[in-house]
Write a protein that holds these residues in place. Sequence first.
Motif: not given
Length: 286
Positions: A239-249
């Motif tokens: 029920g929440w929303m999300e937005a991607e900030l980025g990726e890392f290894f």
Amino acid sequence: MMGQNHGIIESSGGGGGEILVPGPSPFDILPEDCISNIISFTSPRDASIAASVSKTFESAVNSDSVWDKFLPPDYSSLISQSRVFESKKELYFALCHNHVLIEDGKKSFWLEKASGKRCIMLSSKELWITWGSSPEYWQWISLPESRFEKVAELLDVCWFEIRGKTSTRVLSPGTRYSAYIVFKTKDGCPGLGHLPVEVELGLVGQESSKRFIYFVGPRNRRRGRETRDVTKPEQREDGWMEAELGEFFNEERCDEIEFSAIEIKSPSWKSGLIIQGIEFRPTKSP
């Protein structure tokens, strides 16, 4: 198929055709604990597939020795001592489906079901929020649908700035992760929802990746006005929303990952944003 072999016999019909019939498998001669040991070097998803091969494999897959390898080493500290599990497999899936609060309720922990990789969400209480302690600008509220006791609600600011960092030791090593800001909006998030918000993510001491996100989306604009590649939010199953900030290894060593979300260019007063936290989970394969 794994665990099966086939012999060929002639058809009794006049067509001279051949029929494949099940034959003995080389795995049938292996002790069950040996099969369990082999399967424990795969993944939870592979183990579930292997269980469909035969009754012998199914029994081997259900062995505690298999699922003990898929559990994190410190799993005993993540579960209530009053709860009893019939098997390590049951415990594993409990950690996949039920989020566990750790570090005095500041983080939520669970396992990705297919891989057994660690996932966490940082509570908004763990973030550094400009004016976050001023009740005229931000307030801390309780929501029944939140994993945490309190979440941050934006009341009215011109300067929107959120920062934070956490140790990568709580995540699985040798794994690529994606980070997401998890939120809700009220009344279209006035003054902020339609603006591109600059976000950064990276290991401390290394160059960070930058991008722009929306909390709602752009207003109707003439074609060509939108020149930046801005990530739009997505609806989650909870029920929440999300937005991607980025990726890392995340490598073997213990590093710190830091992140930020900032919008200070617009003079508009901003409101209507509720932040549950920052989530880290393994990056999905393209």
